[in-house]
Design a protein around this motif. Sequence first.
Motif, mmCIF file in Angstrom:
data_model
loop_
_atom_site.group_PDB
_atom_site.id
_atom_site.type_symbol
_atom_site.label_atom_id
_atom_site.label_comp_id
_atom_site.label_asym_id
_atom_site.label_seq_id
_atom_site.Cartn_x
_atom_site.Cartn_y
_atom_site.Cartn_z
ATOM 1 N N ALA A 70 -6.988 -4.943 -6.692
ATOM 2 C CA ALA A 70 -5.667 -4.985 -7.330
ATOM 3 C C ALA A 70 -5.252 -6.429 -7.601
ATOM 4 C CB ALA A 70 -4.625 -4.284 -6.459
ATOM 5 N N HIS A 119 1.592 -6.022 -13.122
ATOM 6 C CA HIS A 119 1.344 -5.116 -12.001
ATOM 7 C C HIS A 119 -0.077 -4.571 -12.091
ATOM 8 C CE1 HIS A 119 5.717 -4.520 -11.215
ATOM 9 N NE2 HIS A 119 5.805 -4.757 -12.510
ATOM 10 N N ASP A 120 -0.621 -4.198 -10.941
ATOM 11 C CA ASP A 120 -1.875 -3.455 -10.939
ATOM 12 C C ASP A 120 -1.965 -2.597 -9.686
ATOM 13 O OD1 ASP A 120 -4.483 -3.237 -12.533
ATOM 14 O OD2 ASP A 120 -5.159 -3.352 -10.442
ATOM 15 N N HIS A 121 -2.531 -1.408 -9.841
ATOM 16 C CA HIS A 121 -2.826 -0.488 -8.744
ATOM 17 C C HIS A 121 -4.339 -0.342 -8.664
ATOM 18 C CE1 HIS A 121 1.345 0.753 -9.416
ATOM 19 N NE2 HIS A 121 1.317 1.181 -8.169
ATOM 20 N N GLY A 140 -3.515 3.502 -3.908
ATOM 21 C CA GLY A 140 -2.139 3.149 -3.608
ATOM 22 C C GLY A 140 -1.893 1.670 -3.413
ATOM 23 N N ASN A 141 -2.931 0.856 -3.464
ATOM 24 C CA ASN A 141 -2.753 -0.582 -3.283
ATOM 25 C C ASN A 141 -2.144 -1.175 -4.552
ATOM 26 O OD1 ASN A 141 -4.044 -1.201 -0.610
ATOM 27 N ND2 ASN A 141 -5.667 -0.034 -1.617
ATOM 28 N N HIS A 142 -1.058 -1.894 -4.373
ATOM 29 C CA HIS A 142 -0.290 -2.400 -5.500
ATOM 30 C C HIS A 142 -0.139 -3.913 -5.392
ATOM 31 C CE1 HIS A 142 3.618 -3.216 -7.602
ATOM 32 N NE2 HIS A 142 2.979 -2.541 -8.520
ATOM 33 N N ASP A 179 0.878 -1.167 0.000
ATOM 34 C CA ASP A 179 0.000 0.000 0.000
ATOM 35 C C ASP A 179 0.913 1.214 0.000
ATOM 36 O OD1 ASP A 179 -1.833 2.009 0.301
ATOM 37 O OD2 ASP A 179 -2.770 1.193 2.107
ATOM 38 N N GLU A 180 1.130 1.783 -1.179
ATOM 39 C CA GLU A 180 2.084 2.872 -1.340
ATOM 40 C C GLU A 180 1.640 4.167 -0.680
ATOM 41 O OE1 GLU A 180 2.312 2.837 -5.556
ATOM 42 O OE2 GLU A 180 3.665 1.129 -5.593
#
Length: 130
Positions: A82, A73-75, A55-57, A45-46
């Motif tokens: 995600a 990848h997915d945000h 922000g979840n990655h 969670d950036e």
Amino acid sequence: MQINVNTDNTITKHQGLDEHVDTVLRASIGRFSEQVTRVDVHLSDENKEKKADGGNHCMLEARLAGVAPIVVHDHANDLHQAINNASGKLARALDSTIGRLHDKHRHTAVPVVSVDGDIDPTADKHLTDN
């Protein structure tokens, strides 16, 4: 197919999260379980400190024998979303990669041998599954 879930210090790893990841991945890429040896899942969670959305990655890294790892990848606003989105991307990437590998092996050139045992370099025959 082995599934490894890794989280950074912004995500609390728990049994329910591991089960969700396992269920989603097996549903989306289960048909590739013979080819995929391992999937490494990286969750973070950036924006946890900022309380911002999106922000979840989720990063998924699939390993196949003899092929470079496939990474997607997915945000998303929600960690589960995600994971779902990334698993769909991984399914499409695996479908494409495995399809290309299958086509490559299907269309390999085969030398034509004449009756006397010599190879005919002018002949252009290909194997097909027709």
